[in-house]
Enzyme design. Structure first.
Site, PDB file in Angstrom:
ATOM      1  N   ASN A 128       0.821  -1.376  -0.227  1.00  0.00           N
ATOM      2  CA  ASN A 128      -0.172  -0.123   0.004  1.00  0.00           C
ATOM      3  C   ASN A 128       0.934   1.271  -0.121  1.00  0.00           C
ATOM      4  O   ASN A 128       1.846   1.392   0.454  1.00  0.00           O
ATOM      5  CB  ASN A 128      -0.980   0.028   1.478  1.00  0.00           C
ATOM      6  CG  ASN A 128      -0.130   0.234   2.568  1.00  0.00           C
ATOM      7  OD1 ASN A 128      -0.111   1.298   2.998  1.00  0.00           O
ATOM      8  ND2 ASN A 128       0.034  -1.039   3.177  1.00  0.00           N
ATOM      9  N   CYS A 170      14.255   9.979  -4.172  1.00  0.00           N
ATOM     10  CA  CYS A 170      13.672   9.102  -3.263  1.00  0.00           C
ATOM     11  C   CYS A 170      12.418   8.781  -3.756  1.00  0.00           C
ATOM     12  O   CYS A 170      11.859   9.255  -4.825  1.00  0.00           O
ATOM     13  CB  CYS A 170      13.326   9.756  -1.744  1.00  0.00           C
ATOM     14  SG  CYS A 170      12.222  10.748  -1.698  1.00  0.00           S
ATOM     15  N   CYS A 186      -4.395  -6.370  -4.583  1.00  0.00           N
ATOM     16  CA  CYS A 186      -4.386  -7.603  -5.601  1.00  0.00           C
ATOM     17  C   CYS A 186      -5.702  -8.515  -5.146  1.00  0.00           C
ATOM     18  O   CYS A 186      -6.320  -9.393  -5.691  1.00  0.00           O
ATOM     19  CB  CYS A 186      -3.137  -8.354  -5.530  1.00  0.00           C
ATOM     20  SG  CYS A 186      -2.465  -8.844  -4.267  1.00  0.00           S
TER      21      CYS A 186
HETATM   22 ZN    ZN Z   1      12.590  12.886  -2.566  1.00  0.00          ZN
END
Ligand code: ZN
Length: 272
Positions: A128, A170, A186
């Site tokens: 998630n 990131c 799923c």
């Molecule tokens: Zn970042």
């Protein structure tokens, strides 16, 4: 390394890029795995068979019959067991050497702040968007490389987020937290079982390369797999200097050309 270890790990030791030194690094390493489901299964098995010395597995869930179609670290006789415990048993059945710590818990910020600093590499095998951001934020805070995978239906994606040095994005640079995808799991959507095997195996490969000191070529790249056509798309993804998670605390000087984030962020898969 004793004689049995030299034998067990010989096919890795034979590789010039790994050798005794690389194997010893794995024996001394600590990997943190978030999720012991479809992606976490091959991750746990390959890190375990490779002899990664310490493996911490976090999962709050229990093994269910619907999991066994793809979550190959579990088995019929471990139905209803906590997944983290079952995965630890799955590793031990092949290689009893790694010290595996199963944690029956949800990966919240407090737990991650305790565990991420102790790890050499973090593998996000969660299902998630919220957990993915919590894991990413902890990796940025504590300067740890994050190997991230996702798969849903016939689609999957893989990247390594390593914000150390400020060069690479990131997870939040690529998938901003304020632009959540429609929650797709799923349980509702389904997933082609070998797809989580493909992506989880690649996550394990990247983590092992990072731990062996070979590095990973994936920071700054997002690999997307169309499982129907078996086609990979290799996207370059840039650091967002204004990222809410890893952005610089002070604005860049006007003369510095800022890297542009991907203009149309790819849609994150959230299921496993
Ligand atoms: Zn970042």
């Amino acid at each position: 390394m004793n004689d049995e270890q030299l034998l067990r790990y010989s096919r890795h030791i034979l590789l010039d890029d790994i050798g005794i030194d690389g194997q010893q690094r794995w024996l001394d390493a600590h990997a943190l795995v978030i999720g012991a489901g479809g992606l976490g299964s091959p991750v746990a098995l390959y890190l375990g068979t490779a002899g990664v010395g310490r493996i911490t597995l976090i999962d709050h869930d229990r093994v269910d019959l619907t999991n066994l179609q793809r979550q190959i670290v579990h088995s019929l006789d471990r139905l209803d067991q906590p997944k983290a415990v079952s995965a630890a048993a799955g590793i031990a059945a092949i290689n009893p050497e790694p010290r595996v710590r199963p944690l029956i818990a949800r990966a919240d910020a407090a737990l991650l702040d305790e565990l991420v600093p102790q790890a050499d590499v973090v593998l996000d095998c969660s299902d998630n968007f919220q957990t993915r951001h919590l894991v990413n934020a902890a990796c940025v805070r504590h300067g740890k490389p994050l190997v991230s995978g996702a798969a849903l239906g016939f689609d999957a994606q893989l990247s390594v987020y390593d914000s150390r040095g400020g060069r690479f994005p990131c997870y939040a640079c690529v998938f901003p937290a304020d632009q959540p995808p429609p929650e797709q799991r799923c349980a509702v959507m389904g997933v082609l079982a070998p797809l989580v095997g493909i992506i989880g195996s690649m996550q394990a490969a990247e983590a092992l390369k990072l731990l062996a000191g070979m590095g990973s070529a994936l920071p700054g790249r997002l690999l997307m797999l169309d499982g129907r056509r078996m086609e990979w798309t290799d996207l370059q993804v840039m650091r967002d200097p204004h990222c809410a998670c890893c952005g610089a605390p002070v604005p860049l000087p006007p003369s510095t050309p800022a890297p542009t984030p991907a203009s149309t962020p790819p849609s994150p898969s959230t299921a496993q």
